[in-house]
Design a protein around this motif. Sequence first.
Motif, PDB file in Angstrom:
ATOM      1  N   GLN A 177       0.948  -1.126  -0.377  1.00 30.89           N
ATOM      2  CA  GLN A 177       0.174   0.215   0.315  1.00 30.89           C
ATOM      3  C   GLN A 177       0.988   1.296  -0.014  1.00 30.89           C
ATOM      4  N   ASP A 178       0.387   2.132  -0.693  1.00 33.58           N
ATOM      5  CA  ASP A 178       1.111   3.303  -1.293  1.00 33.58           C
ATOM      6  C   ASP A 178       2.696   3.581  -1.822  1.00 33.58           C
ATOM      7  N   TYR A 179       2.851   2.089  -1.961  1.00 34.12           N
ATOM      8  CA  TYR A 179       4.883   2.200  -2.102  1.00 34.12           C
ATOM      9  C   TYR A 179       5.726   2.657  -2.131  1.00 34.12           C
ATOM     10  N   LEU A 180       4.349   3.627  -3.674  1.00 36.32           N
ATOM     11  CA  LEU A 180       5.808   4.743  -4.487  1.00 36.32           C
ATOM     12  C   LEU A 180       5.847   5.818  -3.205  1.00 36.32           C
ATOM     13  N   GLN A 181       4.816   6.572  -1.950  1.00 38.81           N
ATOM     14  CA  GLN A 181       4.526   7.282  -1.730  1.00 38.81           C
ATOM     15  C   GLN A 181       6.004   6.958  -0.608  1.00 38.81           C
ATOM     16  N   LYS A 182       6.511   5.495   0.117  1.00 35.80           N
ATOM     17  CA  LYS A 182       6.922   4.835   0.952  1.00 35.80           C
ATOM     18  C   LYS A 182       8.369   4.558   0.362  1.00 35.80           C
ATOM     19  N   HIS A 183       8.539   4.782  -1.203  1.00 33.87           N
ATOM     20  CA  HIS A 183       9.982   4.354  -1.839  1.00 33.87           C
ATOM     21  C   HIS A 183       9.499   5.207  -3.025  1.00 33.87           C
ATOM     22  N   PRO A 184       9.826   6.537  -2.714  1.00 37.45           N
ATOM     23  CA  PRO A 184       9.596   7.225  -4.127  1.00 37.45           C
ATOM     24  C   PRO A 184      10.619   7.437  -5.426  1.00 37.45           C
ATOM     25  N   ASN A 185      11.805   6.594  -4.980  1.00 37.29           N
ATOM     26  CA  ASN A 185      12.356   5.510  -6.439  1.00 37.29           C
ATOM     27  C   ASN A 185      11.759   4.423  -7.102  1.00 37.29           C
ATOM     28  N   GLY A 186      10.743   3.730  -5.935  1.00 33.54           N
ATOM     29  CA  GLY A 186      10.698   2.801  -6.470  1.00 33.54           C
ATOM     30  C   GLY A 186       9.526   1.696  -7.920  1.00 33.54           C
ATOM     31  N   TYR A 187       9.976   1.296  -8.297  1.00 38.31           N
ATOM     32  CA  TYR A 187       9.935   0.143  -9.740  1.00 38.31           C
ATOM     33  C   TYR A 187       8.815   0.756 -10.227  1.00 38.31           C
ATOM     34  N   THR A 188       8.160   1.638 -11.258  1.00 38.15           N
ATOM     35  CA  THR A 188       6.794   2.178 -12.022  1.00 38.15           C
ATOM     36  C   THR A 188       7.265   2.078 -13.257  1.00 38.15           C
ATOM     37  N   CYS A 189       6.262   0.953 -13.915  1.00 39.19           N
ATOM     38  CA  CYS A 189       6.376   1.368 -16.044  1.00 39.19           C
ATOM     39  C   CYS A 189       4.507   2.487 -15.987  1.00 39.19           C
ATOM     40  N   HIS A 190       4.434   2.657 -15.261  1.00 37.76           N
ATOM     41  CA  HIS A 190       3.465   4.067 -15.375  1.00 37.76           C
ATOM     42  C   HIS A 190       3.101   5.232 -15.688  1.00 37.76           C
TER      43      HIS A 190
END
Length: 164
Positions: free
Chosen positions: A142-155
Amino acid sequence: MSNTKKAYIAGGCFWGMEGLFRNRKGILDTEVGYIGGENENPSYKNHPGHAEGIEITYDENQTSFKEILDYFYRIHNPTTVNRQGNDKGTSYRSAIFFQNEEEKAIAEEVIDIVNASKKWDGKVATTLEPYTKFWPAEPEHQDYLQKHPNGYTCHFERFEESFI
């Protein structure tokens, strides 16, 4: 007074979709989870047939199901089957989980609009699946990219302008 509704979509890794939808006008809450699969109480390690999806809670006075789908088609590639970026498999399919015939008709209309736009190479491969149950993912998702701003995403926003 708000008119709160929920929408259920999947378009690849749930983190990236959640990160982009969370700040949209009219979006009250987002939650990532599993939907459309075979087992009860799915988990990240065991969710056969489930898509990584998001539950979007929105105020219909500020946005609509149609506008949510419009944005959905601007932030993921709906022409790839069971794939987004490096992620492959049915968990990463493009899907709309409609809750009633009105949502299904809106989804079909938006798909026709997106296909007619010819902005994507190829036809929309998004599946339209009846909503059954949404299972929230584990807290660490939950809220992964808030916790890890440079985390993986393809969006990301592929088109600034709306389809609708």
